[in-house]
Design a protein around this motif. Structure first.
Motif, PDB file in Angstrom:
ATOM      1  N   GLN A 272     -19.223 140.742 -49.413  1.00 28.40           N
ATOM      2  CA  GLN A 272     -19.207 141.486 -48.149  1.00 28.40           C
ATOM      3  C   GLN A 272     -17.854 142.049 -47.746  1.00 28.40           C
ATOM      4  N   VAL A 299     -22.671 145.328 -31.361  1.00 24.90           N
ATOM      5  CA  VAL A 299     -23.717 145.593 -32.364  1.00 24.90           C
ATOM      6  C   VAL A 299     -23.169 145.329 -33.764  1.00 24.90           C
ATOM      7  N   PHE A 300     -21.937 145.782 -33.992  1.00 24.38           N
ATOM      8  CA  PHE A 300     -21.319 145.591 -35.318  1.00 24.38           C
ATOM      9  C   PHE A 300     -21.182 144.095 -35.630  1.00 24.38           C
ATOM     10  N   HIS A 302     -22.867 141.609 -34.293  1.00 18.35           N
ATOM     11  CA  HIS A 302     -24.196 141.002 -34.447  1.00 18.35           C
ATOM     12  C   HIS A 302     -24.755 141.289 -35.836  1.00 18.35           C
ATOM     13  N   GLN A 303     -24.629 142.551 -36.249  1.00 16.32           N
ATOM     14  CA  GLN A 303     -25.250 142.897 -37.533  1.00 16.32           C
ATOM     15  C   GLN A 303     -24.433 142.402 -38.732  1.00 16.32           C
ATOM     16  N   SER A 304     -23.118 142.297 -38.568  1.00 15.78           N
ATOM     17  CA  SER A 304     -22.308 141.703 -39.644  1.00 15.78           C
ATOM     18  C   SER A 304     -22.690 140.235 -39.797  1.00 15.78           C
ATOM     19  N   LEU A 306     -25.534 138.964 -39.005  1.00 14.53           N
ATOM     20  CA  LEU A 306     -26.878 138.918 -39.570  1.00 14.53           C
ATOM     21  C   LEU A 306     -26.830 139.067 -41.092  1.00 14.53           C
ATOM     22  N   THR A 307     -25.990 140.012 -41.541  1.00 10.12           N
ATOM     23  CA  THR A 307     -25.868 140.239 -42.979  1.00 10.12           C
ATOM     24  C   THR A 307     -25.340 138.981 -43.667  1.00 10.12           C
ATOM     25  N   GLU A 309     -25.435 135.955 -42.541  1.00 10.71           N
ATOM     26  CA  GLU A 309     -26.409 134.873 -42.417  1.00 10.71           C
ATOM     27  C   GLU A 309     -27.480 134.984 -43.505  1.00 10.71           C
ATOM     28  N   ALA A 310     -27.892 136.243 -43.758  1.00 20.60           N
ATOM     29  CA  ALA A 310     -28.896 136.452 -44.808  1.00 20.60           C
ATOM     30  C   ALA A 310     -28.340 136.037 -46.164  1.00 20.60           C
ATOM     31  N   ARG A 311     -27.093 136.372 -46.396  1.00 23.51           N
ATOM     32  CA  ARG A 311     -26.448 135.997 -47.670  1.00 23.51           C
ATOM     33  C   ARG A 311     -26.330 134.477 -47.780  1.00 23.51           C
ATOM     34  N   ASN A 313     -28.067 132.319 -46.193  1.00 30.78           N
ATOM     35  CA  ASN A 313     -29.425 131.796 -46.273  1.00 30.78           C
ATOM     36  C   ASN A 313     -29.904 131.797 -47.718  1.00 30.78           C
ATOM     37  N   ASP A 314     -29.582 132.900 -48.382  1.00 23.13           N
ATOM     38  CA  ASP A 314     -29.962 133.045 -49.780  1.00 23.13           C
ATOM     39  C   ASP A 314     -29.292 131.983 -50.641  1.00 23.13           C
TER      40      ASP A 314
ATOM     41  N   ARG B  68     -38.510 134.449 -51.385  1.00 21.66           N
ATOM     42  CA  ARG B  68     -37.852 133.388 -50.607  1.00 21.66           C
ATOM     43  C   ARG B  68     -38.839 132.718 -49.652  1.00 21.66           C
ATOM     44  N   ASN B  72     -35.951 133.997 -45.802  1.00 17.77           N
ATOM     45  CA  ASN B  72     -34.686 134.735 -45.756  1.00 17.77           C
ATOM     46  C   ASN B  72     -34.803 135.904 -44.782  1.00 17.77           C
ATOM     47  N   PRO B  73     -33.746 136.141 -44.005  1.00 18.62           N
ATOM     48  CA  PRO B  73     -33.839 137.227 -43.002  1.00 18.62           C
ATOM     49  C   PRO B  73     -34.084 138.606 -43.600  1.00 18.62           C
ATOM     50  N   ASN B  74     -33.554 138.874 -44.808  1.00 18.08           N
ATOM     51  CA  ASN B  74     -33.708 140.253 -45.290  1.00 18.08           C
ATOM     52  C   ASN B  74     -34.075 140.357 -46.771  1.00 18.08           C
ATOM     53  N   ARG B 135     -23.625 151.169 -46.954  1.00 18.53           N
ATOM     54  CA  ARG B 135     -23.802 150.044 -46.033  1.00 18.53           C
ATOM     55  C   ARG B 135     -23.750 150.533 -44.598  1.00 18.53           C
ATOM     56  N   ASN B 137     -23.162 148.871 -40.962  1.00 17.52           N
ATOM     57  CA  ASN B 137     -22.691 147.611 -40.356  1.00 17.52           C
ATOM     58  C   ASN B 137     -22.750 146.473 -41.370  1.00 17.52           C
ATOM     59  N   SER B 138     -22.204 146.725 -42.517  1.00 14.99           N
ATOM     60  CA  SER B 138     -22.052 145.744 -43.605  1.00 14.99           C
ATOM     61  C   SER B 138     -23.307 145.480 -44.434  1.00 14.99           C
ATOM     62  N   MET B 139     -24.459 145.969 -44.003  1.00 19.12           N
ATOM     63  CA  MET B 139     -25.671 145.669 -44.775  1.00 19.12           C
ATOM     64  C   MET B 139     -26.037 146.843 -45.676  1.00 19.12           C
ATOM     65  N   ASN B 175     -32.714 146.408 -34.458  1.00 17.60           N
ATOM     66  CA  ASN B 175     -31.786 145.348 -34.024  1.00 17.60           C
ATOM     67  C   ASN B 175     -32.450 143.970 -34.007  1.00 17.60           C
TER      68      ASN B 175
END
Lengths: 684, 286
Positions: A272, A299-300, A302-304, A306-307, A309-311, A313-314, B68, B72-74, B135, B137-139, B175
């Motif tokens: 990341q 927002v940035f 929160h979404q960073s 989230l990203t 967290e998903a990683r 989580n994986d 998963r 997993n969230p995404n 990407r 916001n990093s995703m 969101n």
């Protein structure tokens, strides 16, 4: 007035990859100077680069260029006028500048004075055509680009230069970015830099880095966080992928503290490009994320989050599953994983090592009667051999191959085994551990011996196997990385008193038990070649390598085997024995030559070694040795021999202290190299 | 005033309309399992053709390794890709791609949209290209590739391929924190529509299939591809290749492959793809 001219040239790409940014200054300088060479003009190149733009400035250029007259040899003097005329036409020369010499015509080619302004378009195109990219593709019949060029332009002393390059026409302005396309009008690099700066864009690499670092420092100042050791690497990387850096502190909602720290850091840094933060000595529940615009912070964040967290989580999904599997489960899978076609399964290799490694340890501990606990630890460590192969976490984190098995051992509180795994899978780890003083010496020796034994045996087993099934590397191709394996064995050998020949013999035998017939002469020759290359890489002089190969090849890796004798506790006796053997002497007591090894070790371990005291110690030792040798042997040229031995050592000390910056590393490197040189000079 | 949230299905509709306006023909998803929209025959054979290509389509993509159990969230076993293929490449394609993201709620400069160097390749198709992962916001939300090689051979004219990861885009535009929370439509959540499948497929991917059966199936598909190719039925052979490729993905998710075994299977898969595609190219040239 003649040298007050300025060229400003800009290019905007859809993206300039990191590697290209790193090389572009050198490339542009080279191209510019190549172009000016024929005019005998040296040009300064100022370049600013970001991931989307390149600003080139050539200051102090002359107004005019003049290429020196050129003398071209023409046809022989007996040819017809017609042929001579053709020669003159072809070379654009005038008859009045023709002369004869040695039966040949010569023409002086005169060049007109050029107005540089008229050549600017050609220069810009020359630069664009000449840039080469490590990864590129053909964009038309002639040009390879890393990514498409979308905007070009040039100014000569504030005056716009019109030119075309393929489907692009030089523009009077550039954009803030190719996506937002707000116009920036600038006639010089400084003008462009300041305009971009006004909108928060840093086209200069260093300025950008300073801005990044400053903002990060501000965050650190206002919190209790600090940066991890690998932060520099990721900050550098970020600097290559943003132009308008906005730095944000993001607090994690969920920390995933059960995940090993190295996995979390790998996710942040490698996947990341987030900067991990430390809270005292542990990874903090916060990180730094850098945006390329002044975005909505909440927002940035929160979404960073989230990203990430998903990683996490994986990673957690796989890690939990891996930890829930037993060693027995892994063995079941290893029984199905083939090493290679016709080479059996990984589990078979594990079984071979379980027979082989204890034998190696027996050799290491031949002078110690009771070493049962070492053998037990070794057996346990081998139960973890290659369990990372079927571990699911490795799929996501292939850079952690090997390390994952160590983490698994640590998860079950098998810390010694974890260290052994780290050591035998990664030689750099091994050397770091070996050279660290903070561990219990006895335990460290035990761990190092087992690590080296497994490391060498497993690599030898792989080598023998692949050579056995005819998968030897060719001159240009080594898809299985077998050369690297040999280099790693050579690196490990000094730490392990074993004979490579014996290991090899045992492995052949173990393979034969599986009815795999192997032919070994090609492997021997391969190892010899690699040994030679290894010595070359260590910067030995050619004559030393020649001698090393001459003496070492017949018994292969003799040098390394002897070296490890020297390296450990027997420096005195090895030194003397070798010296005497090679010189035909018959003295065998180490007291006869007194290099005060203990003093040397003491200095090193107390961190008190300096150039001066090491040099003094060596001088004293050699003088002492010289006296004793002269006295006992009455050898006339003894002094000369010893002087010869001292010289390269002193040279080396100079070299080593200049080359290495880290004090501890320096001393260890020096010490290791010193002993190698001692050996070679004895061998000579 | 509450902001209207574009649902998952509406987002697909917006993308289809956007690309239709750009002159793309909107195709249907292909009805065989595949790991990515790139494998859609219209994409692969479209890339190989030597003339104008402008197509876009939704393609459900199955990746057993990404299963998963819906936690997993995404990341999910079967996600949705929206695929766009264009040749000739518009000069402002990067801008058009950003506009398409804007159209579905990912707007610059509100959101940090970043192009991260990521040169795409598909070992099993012998395909590669230069490009980025885009990407927001990093995703990672979009793979942008200048497609330059397929079946191991360079294309005469490059093609641009955009592959949108719809679940991830929806996570940002709606969101939401978890794919289960996404609005599938104005009335249904993603979880209600999709999670039943996710659970079952995840179990199957990790523990369900018999490794021996999959290996045999792989061998059979390989045999059938050769058989069909001998009869010059390249499209039928390609369909068998899609099944073979999915079987390989299932074998891989079982986790019982060594590096070498994996490399061997990929080599065999690539060989089958190459044979299908080469036959097609030969036909085109005739």
């Amino acid at each position: 007035m003649n040298n007050q001219n300025n060229l400003f040239f800009f290019v905007m790409y859809e993206e300039i990859p990191v590697l290209a940014q790193q090389n572009v200054l050198q490339q542009v300088s080279q191209l510019v100077n190549d172009w000016f060479t024929k005019y005998k003009v040296e040009v300064e190149v100022i370049l600013h680069v970001s991931h989307i733009r390149m600003l080139v400035e050539l200051p102090n250029l002359p107004q005019t260029l003049h290429q020196k007259d050129e003398i071209i040899r023409g046809p022989r003097t007996h040819v017809s006028q017609n042929i001579l005329n053709k020669f003159l036409d072809k070379n654009n020369c005038d008859m009045q500048f023709v002369f004869e010499k040695d039966n040949f015509y010569y023409a002086v080619k005169k060049y007109d004075m050029l107005n540089l302004q008229n050549e600017i378009a050609n220069l810009c195109k020359y630069i664009l055509n000449g840039l080469s990219w490590s990864t590129s593709m053909r964009w038309n019949s002639e040009v390879y680009w890393s990514r498409p060029v979308r905007c070009i332009g040039a100014y000569w002393n504030d005056q716009h230069i019109n030119f075309d390059w393929y489907d692009l026409q030089s523009s009077k302005f550039m954009f803030d970015s190719l996506l937002t396309r707000n116009i920036i009008e600038a006639t010089s690099a400084n003008h462009a830099l300041s305009q971009l700066l006004n909108i928060g864009r840093y086209a200069n690499h260093e300025h950008r880095k300073q801005k990044l670092q400053k903002e990060i420092d501000t965050i650190l100042l206002n919190t209790n966080y600090s940066l991890h050791d690998d932060a520099d690497e990721v900050i550098n990387e970020i600097n290559y992928i943003v132009e308008a850096p906005y730095v944000y502190l993001v607090k994690m909602k969920k920390s995933f503290a059960n995940l090993p720290e190295i996995i979390r850091r790998t996710v942040m840094v490698q996947h990341q490009q987030y900067v991990p933060l430390m809270n005292k000595k542990t990874l903090a529940d916060a990180f730094i994320a850098v945006a390329n615009y002044d975005v909505n912070k909440d927002v940035f964040a929160h979404q960073s989050n989230l990203t990430l967290e998903a990683r996490f989580n994986d990673a957690n999904f796989f890690w939990t599953e891996d930890c829930n599997s037993s060693l027995k489960d892994y063995d079941t899978i290893l029984q199905k994983i083939e090493i290679y076609k016709n080479l059996g399964f990984v589990y078979d290799q594990k079984m071979r090592l379980q027979k082989l490694v204890p034998n190696i340890l027996q050799d290491i501990y031949k002078n110690i009667t009771n070493h049962d606990d070492q053998l037990i630890l070794c057996e346990k460590a081998l139960q973890y051999y290659k369990i990372d192969l079927p571990m699911k976490t490795v799929y996501e984190f292939d850079s952690l191959e090997g390390e994952i098995a160590a983490l698994y051992a640590e998860h079950f509180k098998k810390y010694e085994i974890a260290q052994i795994i780290r050591n035998y899978t990664n030689i750099d780890n091994f050397e770091l551990y070996f050279n660290t003083q903070q561990f219990d010496k006895e335990l460290k020796n035990k761990i190092c011996n087992i690590s080296a034994a497994i490391g060498i045996a497993s690599r030898m087993d792989t080598l023998v196997g692949f050579f056995g099934v005819g998968q030897m590397p060719t001159g240009s191709s080594d898809p299985l990385g077998l050369r690297r394996l040999v280099y790693e064995i050579l690196q490990l050998l000094p730490y392990c008193k074993v004979s490579l020949v014996d290991i090899e013999k045992n492995i052949y035998q173990l393979y034969q038990e599986q009815d795999i017939a192997l032919e070994k002469s090609s492997l021997i020759s391969f190892i010899d070649q690699c040994s030679k290359r290894h010595l070359e890489n260590l910067n030995y002089k050619p004559f030393v390598i020649t001698i090393a190969m001459k003496y070492a090849i017949p018994c292969r890796l003799y040098v390394s085997n002897k070296l490890q004798n020297i390296l450990f506790d027997d420096l005195h006796s090895s030194f003397v024995t070798l010296y005497n053997r090679l010189n035909g002497f018959h003295i065998s007591h180490s007291d006869d030559i007194s290099i005060n090894l203990q003093s040397l070790y003491d200095l090193i371990f107390q961190d008190e070694i300096t150039f001066q005291n090491l040099s003094d110690l060596l001088n004293e030792s050699f003088c002492n040795m010289n006296e004793k040798m002269s006295d006992k042997l009455r050898l006339q040229d003894n002094v000369l021999i010893l002087q010869k031995m001292c010289k390269p050592i002193h040279n080396f000390i100079d070299f080593c202290f200049i080359e290495k910056h880290d004090q501890k590393h320096q001393i260890c490197a020096l010490f290791t190299k010193l002993q190698e040189i001692l050996f070679f000079y004895v061998a000579i | 005033m509450l902001k209207y949230i574009v649902s998952f299905t509406e987002m697909i509709d917006i993308l289809q309309k956007f690309w239709q306006k750009q002159g793309c023909e909107i195709l249907f998803p292909y009805d065989i399992e595949m790991g990515a929209g790139t494998f859609h025959p219209a994409v692969i054979f479209g890339v190989l053709k030597q003339n104008l290509v402008k197509i876009a389509m939704l393609q459900p993509s199955r990746r057993p390794q990404d299963a998963r159990f819906g936690i997993n969230p995404n990341r999910v076993y079967q996600h949705h890709q929206f695929q766009v293929i264009l040749r000739p490449i518009p000069n402002n394609i990067q801008q058009i791609a950003i506009e398409s993201l804007n159209a579905i709620g990912l707007t610059i400069p509100d959101k940090d949209i970043r192009f991260i160097e990521d040169n795409w390749q598909s070992p099993s198709l012998g395909a590669s290209g230069l490009g980025w992962e885009v990407r927001c916001n990093s995703m990672e939300v979009l793979q942008f590739t200048y497609f330059q090689k397929i079946a191991g051979k360079p294309l005469k004219e490059i093609v641009v391929e955009l592959a949108y990861g719809l679940e991830r885009i929806a996570l940002i535009s709606q969101n939401k924190s978890h794919v289960n929370d996404l609005l599938w439509s104005s009335t249904e959540k993603y979880e209600n529509i999709r999670m039943f499948y996710e659970n079952e497929w995840s179990k199957a991917a990790f523990q369900g299939y018999s490794a021996m059966y999959l290996q045999k199936q792989f061998d059979l598909y390989e045999f059938e591809i050769e058989n069909l190719l001998k009869k010059k039925l390249h499209l039928a052979a390609y369909e068998m290749f899609l099944k073979l490729s999915h079987t390989f993905n299932l074998i891989e998710s079982g986790g019982e492959l060594s590096v070498q075994q994996r490399a061997q299977l990929i080599k065999r898969t690539r060989k089958c793809a190459n044979l299908c595609l080469q036959l097609y190219v030969e036909g085109e040239n005739e």
